[in-house]
Scaffold this motif. Structure first.
Motif, PDB file in Angstrom:
ATOM      1  N   GLU A  75       0.833  -1.218   0.000  1.00 33.81           N
ATOM      2  CA  GLU A  75       0.000   0.000   0.000  1.00 33.81           C
ATOM      3  C   GLU A  75       0.863   1.261   0.000  1.00 33.81           C
ATOM      4  N   LEU A  76       1.988   1.225   0.709  1.00 29.34           N
ATOM      5  CA  LEU A  76       2.898   2.375   0.722  1.00 29.34           C
ATOM      6  C   LEU A  76       3.609   2.504  -0.628  1.00 29.34           C
ATOM      7  N   PHE A  77       3.945   1.348  -1.209  1.00 30.63           N
ATOM      8  CA  PHE A  77       4.615   1.384  -2.507  1.00 30.63           C
ATOM      9  C   PHE A  77       3.739   2.028  -3.582  1.00 30.63           C
ATOM     10  N   LEU A  78       2.452   1.822  -3.498  1.00 32.27           N
ATOM     11  CA  LEU A  78       1.539   2.407  -4.496  1.00 32.27           C
ATOM     12  C   LEU A  78       1.640   3.930  -4.525  1.00 32.27           C
ATOM     13  N   CYS A  79       1.950   4.535  -3.393  1.00 34.55           N
ATOM     14  CA  CYS A  79       2.153   5.995  -3.354  1.00 34.55           C
ATOM     15  C   CYS A  79       3.356   6.388  -4.210  1.00 34.55           C
ATOM     16  N   ALA A  80       4.390   5.549  -4.185  1.00 33.99           N
ATOM     17  CA  ALA A  80       5.570   5.810  -5.014  1.00 33.99           C
ATOM     18  C   ALA A  80       5.207   5.745  -6.496  1.00 33.99           C
ATOM     19  N   GLY A  81       4.295   4.828  -6.844  1.00 29.92           N
ATOM     20  CA  GLY A  81       3.836   4.732  -8.226  1.00 29.92           C
ATOM     21  C   GLY A  81       3.104   5.988  -8.664  1.00 29.92           C
ATOM     22  N   ILE A  82       2.312   6.562  -7.770  1.00 27.23           N
ATOM     23  CA  ILE A  82       1.596   7.818  -8.074  1.00 27.23           C
ATOM     24  C   ILE A  82       2.600   8.948  -8.274  1.00 27.23           C
ATOM     25  N   ILE A  83       3.597   9.018  -7.406  1.00 30.30           N
ATOM     26  CA  ILE A  83       4.643  10.044  -7.529  1.00 30.30           C
ATOM     27  C   ILE A  83       5.377   9.896  -8.861  1.00 30.30           C
ATOM     28  N   ALA A  84       5.689   8.651  -9.240  1.00 28.97           N
ATOM     29  CA  ALA A  84       6.363   8.398 -10.516  1.00 28.97           C
ATOM     30  C   ALA A  84       5.518   8.904 -11.676  1.00 28.97           C
ATOM     31  N   GLY A  85       4.207   8.688 -11.597  1.00 27.72           N
ATOM     32  CA  GLY A  85       3.312   9.160 -12.649  1.00 27.72           C
ATOM     33  C   GLY A  85       3.330  10.672 -12.795  1.00 27.72           C
ATOM     34  N   VAL A  86       3.317  11.367 -11.663  1.00 30.38           N
ATOM     35  CA  VAL A  86       3.354  12.836 -11.692  1.00 30.38           C
ATOM     36  C   VAL A  86       4.674  13.326 -12.296  1.00 30.38           C
ATOM     37  N   LEU A  87       5.770  12.702 -11.891  1.00 30.26           N
ATOM     38  CA  LEU A  87       7.084  13.102 -12.422  1.00 30.26           C
ATOM     39  C   LEU A  87       7.177  12.854 -13.924  1.00 30.26           C
ATOM     40  N   GLN A  88       6.587  11.753 -14.389  1.00 36.86           N
ATOM     41  CA  GLN A  88       6.598  11.487 -15.826  1.00 36.86           C
ATOM     42  C   GLN A  88       5.786  12.533 -16.593  1.00 36.86           C
ATOM     43  N   LEU A  89       4.690  12.979 -16.000  1.00 41.17           N
ATOM     44  CA  LEU A  89       3.922  14.064 -16.619  1.00 41.17           C
ATOM     45  C   LEU A  89       4.778  15.314 -16.759  1.00 41.17           C
ATOM     46  N   ILE A  90       5.524  15.625 -15.706  1.00 41.05           N
ATOM     47  CA  ILE A  90       6.404  16.807 -15.737  1.00 41.05           C
ATOM     48  C   ILE A  90       7.474  16.638 -16.813  1.00 41.05           C
ATOM     49  N   LEU A  91       8.067  15.439 -16.893  1.00 40.68           N
ATOM     50  CA  LEU A  91       9.086  15.182 -17.914  1.00 40.68           C
ATOM     51  C   LEU A  91       8.521  15.370 -19.315  1.00 40.68           C
ATOM     52  N   GLY A  92       7.279  14.969 -19.495  1.00 39.33           N
ATOM     53  CA  GLY A  92       6.641  15.160 -20.788  1.00 39.33           C
ATOM     54  C   GLY A  92       6.443  16.619 -21.125  1.00 39.33           C
ATOM     55  N   PHE A  93       6.043  17.414 -20.141  1.00 44.16           N
ATOM     56  CA  PHE A  93       5.788  18.847 -20.378  1.00 44.16           C
ATOM     57  C   PHE A  93       7.081  19.627 -20.614  1.00 44.16           C
ATOM     58  N   ILE A  94       8.189  19.164 -20.032  1.00 41.28           N
ATOM     59  CA  ILE A  94       9.465  19.862 -20.282  1.00 41.28           C
ATOM     60  C   ILE A  94      10.193  19.272 -21.496  1.00 41.28           C
ATOM     61  N   ARG A  95       9.485  18.381 -22.235  1.00 40.24           N
ATOM     62  CA  ARG A  95       9.957  17.835 -23.498  1.00 40.24           C
ATOM     63  C   ARG A  95      11.227  16.989 -23.354  1.00 40.24           C
TER      64      ARG A  95
END
Length: 532
Positions: free
Chosen positions: A86-106
């Motif tokens: 259950e705690l690890f799933l939070c890390a997955g959410i954080i990874a998703g947000v960071l990937q969104l940021i990486l996409g926006f900064i091209r």
């Protein structure tokens, strides 16, 4: 109306490939979840989201996303260290947000710098791994989990081959041979080619199930046990199904270690995705180009949703994408069909899916692996010369014996080495073959002369004999590093004067005042100057 007709046509055209990917993905999802120390359903959830959500939003026509074996070690270690999935799933959410940021900064643009020979080497290496890791399943030896992306994914076992030989299941071997025969015949026999809506993989699976059923009812020793079949959890009620789904513990966002794990997953998953997208575009017969920045955003959304409902982190996956391309997929509809079939079948007919022999699925994957690592591909790069072949073959070996990311990294380093070596060789050329015997020397600089060329030019100037005539031609040069200019200046102003060497500087810009100041000196002649 036209869009609706086109969509229907897309479904009809891509259903066979979507079905093949579904059959390949199902045991991979379960095997990767098992190897990651996560609940079995978490891998299937990631596969469903990878197909339906990522497949719909992505503009890649061949790539298929799902749980990746390349993240297995990270996930297993993280779950162990954090103490709860259950705690690890939070890390997955954080990874998703960071990937969104990486996409926006091209950040996806870096994939354009991966050389084709390294990408092809990665694909061939994955193909070899697929074959080598599926041979045990084809023989009925199912000790390793499905979806390994390195040859020694579970560590080196000196007794492995003796265990493999002792563990051969004759029934599994028969099913593998029959499945391979069906798969090969399906594309060769003209009568069978007309049955386009029925993929050979589905027929092979059906025949595999039937053969094992006949072995069982006849009481034959060839019958395959449950440990050699697909093992999907079968809920007995709605409550059982609900208990299989795990949701994130939001307290995990307050744990610094969760953020570290999330950042690690974001970086590794993004790199693997970009590599796979480049490979998928190479596998696309229409050579369509995927927007990698959009892909990072889409992967981020997929990881957000997957982690929010108890799924593993996902990436674009080479094995699924290769199976998709080889099965004849023409659009992303195929990936969506695979996700839809995972969702429907896992809910409705898990007991039927659990009848599928792993040997049949191994036959499907062995053919996929062969198409990725065909000898013709190796010969293609052999004929291109050592500068193409050596990075290609080094990538293959490193991917097979280390892992995907290390393999690609080694291939890139070798490619960069050859680029730098070629750049240093092309910095200039001499008009005479042997510098020692030359009285008149012409040094023609390349279009770009950087610090990498300093050693070669310095060595050449050092070997010039007294009383020589030297022309340094920069007419075709657009850039010269300052330290190179200073070295030429020192040679022209100091050593040339001492050793009675006549220096002609051709094509240097007038802004280099150091050379202009020496124009009156008999040892230095500026024969041509370019305007700034």
């Amino acid at each position: 109306m036209k869009k609706a007709i086109s969509a229907i046509g897309g479904i009809k055209e891509n259903f066979p490939s979507g079905l093949v990917v579904f059959l390949v993905a199902l045991p991979l999802c379960l095997g990767i979840a098992l190897a990651s120390g996560a609940p079995p359903l978490s891998g299937v959830i990631a596969g469903i989201i990878g197909g339906l959500v990522v497949g719909f939003l992505s503009n890649s026509n061949i790539s298929v996303s799902g749980p990746a074996a390349g993240l297995t070690a990270i996930v297993l270690t993280a779950i162990t260290d954090l103490g709860a999935f259950e705690l690890f799933l939070c890390a997955g959410i954080i990874a998703g947000v960071l990937q969104l940021i990486l996409g926006f900064i091209r950040a996806g643009s870096i994939s354009s710098y991966f050389p084709n020979n390294v990408i092809e080497g990665m694909l061939a290496g994955i193909g070899i791994i697929i074959i080598l890791t599926q041979i045990p399943h084809a023989l009925g030896f199912d000790k390793d989990f499905e979806g390994n992306e390195s040859l020694f994914g579970n560590g080196y076992n000196p007794n492995y081959f003796s265990e493999l030989i002792a563990g051969i299941n004759p029934g599994a071997v028969i099913i593998t041979v029959v499945s391979l025969a069906i798969l090969l015949a399906w594309d060769k026999i003209i009568v069978l080619k007309k049955l386009k809506m029925i993929p050979g993989a589905l027929v092979a699976v059906a025949v595999g199930i039937l053969l094992n059923y006949l072995f069982k009812i006849s009481g034959s020793s060839l019958a395959i046990g449950a440990d050699h079949l697909v093992a999907l959890p079968v809920p007995q009620s709605i409550d059982d199904f609900k208990n299989m789904i795990v949701f994130p513990d939001l307290q995990g966002f307050l744990n610094p270690n969760v953020w570290i794990v999330g950042s690690t997953i974001a970086i590794v998953a993004s790199i693997e995705t970009l590599l796979c997208i480049e490979a998928s575009d190479r596998l696309d017969t229409q050579r369509r180009i995927t927007d990698t920045n959009l892909e990072l955003k889409v992967q981020g959304i997929g990881n957000l949703i997957s982690s929010a409902i108890g799924g593993l982190p996902m990436t674009s996956v080479v094995v699924r994408s290769s199976a998709n391309a080889n099965a004849g997929a023409t659009s992303k509809v195929s990936a969506m069909i695979h996700g839809g079939l995972l969702f429907i079948c896992v809910l409705s007919i898990p007991f039927i899916l659990n009848l599928i022999p792993l040997a049949t699925l191994a036959a499907v994957l062995i053919l996929v692996g062969y198409k990725l690592a065909k000898p013709a591909t190796v010969m293609h790069f052999w004929h291109k010369g050592k500068y193409q072949f050596i990075p290609f073959i080094a990538t293959i070996l490193a991917v097979v014996f280390l892992d995907l990311l290390k393999g690609v990294g080694i291939g890139l380093l070798i490619s960069v080495f050859y680029i730098l070596q070629g750049n240093m060789k092309r910095a200039y050329y001499l008009s005479r073959e042997e510098l020692d015997d030359a009285d008149e020397i012409q040094i023609k600089l390349a279009e770009e002369v950087s610090f990498l060329n300093k050693a070669a030019i310095k060595k050449t100037l050092k070997n010039i004999r007294p009383n020589s005539v030297v022309s340094i031609d920069a007419k075709g040069t657009s850039y010269i590093a300052n330290d190179i200019l200073e070295m030429i200046q020192d040679f022209a102003n100091i050593r040339a004067k001492e050793e009675d060497i006549e220096v002609r500087l051709i094509g240097f810009r007038t802004s280099y005042q150091e050379f202009e100041d020496t124009a009156e000196d008999s040892h230095v002649l500026i024969a041509h100057r370019r305007a700034m």
